[in-house]
Design an enzyme around this catalytic site. Structure first.
Site, PDB file in Angstrom:
ATOM      1  N   LYS A  60       0.831  -1.202   0.000  1.00 54.39           N
ATOM      2  CA  LYS A  60       0.000   0.000   0.000  1.00 54.39           C
ATOM      3  C   LYS A  60       0.872   1.260   0.000  1.00 54.39           C
ATOM      4  CE  LYS A  60      -3.803  -2.238   2.476  1.00 54.39           C
ATOM      5  NZ  LYS A  60      -4.626  -2.201   3.704  1.00 54.39           N
ATOM      6  N   HIS A  94      -1.734  -5.417   1.436  1.00 58.05           N
ATOM      7  CA  HIS A  94      -2.993  -6.142   1.243  1.00 58.05           C
ATOM      8  C   HIS A  94      -2.634  -7.517   0.708  1.00 58.05           C
ATOM      9  CE1 HIS A  94      -6.922  -7.351  -0.225  1.00 58.05           C
ATOM     10  NE2 HIS A  94      -6.270  -7.769  -1.287  1.00 58.05           N
ATOM     11  N   GLU A 113      -8.984 -10.488  -7.736  1.00 54.22           N
ATOM     12  CA  GLU A 113      -8.092  -9.340  -7.571  1.00 54.22           C
ATOM     13  C   GLU A 113      -6.988  -9.325  -8.629  1.00 54.22           C
ATOM     14  OE1 GLU A 113      -8.864  -8.965  -2.770  1.00 54.22           O
ATOM     15  OE2 GLU A 113      -6.965  -9.807  -3.456  1.00 54.22           O
ATOM     16  N   TYR A 117     -12.481  -3.096  -3.507  1.00 56.85           N
ATOM     17  CA  TYR A 117     -13.102  -3.079  -2.181  1.00 56.85           C
ATOM     18  C   TYR A 117     -14.631  -3.059  -2.273  1.00 56.85           C
ATOM     19  CZ  TYR A 117      -8.481  -2.034  -0.209  1.00 56.85           C
ATOM     20  OH  TYR A 117      -7.160  -2.088   0.178  1.00 56.85           O
ATOM     21  N   ASN A 125      -1.526  -0.338   7.466  1.00 56.93           N
ATOM     22  CA  ASN A 125      -1.044  -1.699   7.711  1.00 56.93           C
ATOM     23  C   ASN A 125      -0.158  -2.256   6.600  1.00 56.93           C
ATOM     24  OD1 ASN A 125      -2.979  -2.361   5.815  1.00 56.93           O
ATOM     25  ND2 ASN A 125      -4.143  -3.712   7.151  1.00 56.93           N
TER      26      ASN A 125
END
Length: 153
Positions: A13, A119, A130, A53, A116
């Site tokens: 990310k 992904h 994805e 998402y 975080n």
């Protein structure tokens, strides 16, 4: 790809890219023995993130999440190997970095849930969806790793 291998989507990310963690993250998957079959640096747009998402569209945190994911480049990757979806999640650690064990990517590099670092696909089905969202079929490279015989029986 043999019948016992699968593919997963792992994205570093914007916070991971900005913090210069991409090489360390790639290294963890390579050292484990997984094979990189696609990689690119991308600035995601609203359409891609809404598709990625989709289950979160309309939730209160969705706009903030999309804004963050658009804030900088994302390193999108596809890895191949035996049980790579489940093992990839283990390498990443718990979604909340504070619940992640030391030695995992999030446990070593993350503190806040909203930052975080990575992904990872949560199922073989999600991985397929994805991968198809982030990569064109011709961007996925089929190749034979010379070290495969040292990793797999």
């Amino acid at each position: 790809m043999s019948s016992q291998t699968e593919r997963t989507f792992i994205a570093v990310k914007p916070d991971g890219v900005q913090r210069g963690l991409t090489s360390q993250i790639l290294s963890r998957f390579e050292k484990r023995g997984y094979k990189l079959v696609a990689i690119k640096l991308i600035k995601a747009d609203d359409k891609l993130l809404e598709q990625h998402y989709a289950e979160h569209v309309g939730k209160p945190f969705f706009p903030k999440m999309v804004s963050f994911m658009k804030s900088g480049p994302i390193l999108a990757t596809v890895w191949e190997g035996k049980d790579v979806v489940k093992q990839g999640r283990t390498i990443l650690g718990a979604t909340n970095p504070l619940a992640s064990a030391p030695g995992t990517i999030r446990g070593d590099f993350g503190i806040d849930l909203g930052r975080n670092v990575c992904h990872g696909s949560d199922s073989v089905e999600s991985a397929e969806r994805e991968i198809n969202l982030w990569f064109k079929k011709e961007e996925l490279i089929d190749w034979e790793s010379n070290q495969a015989k040292w990793i797999y029986e």
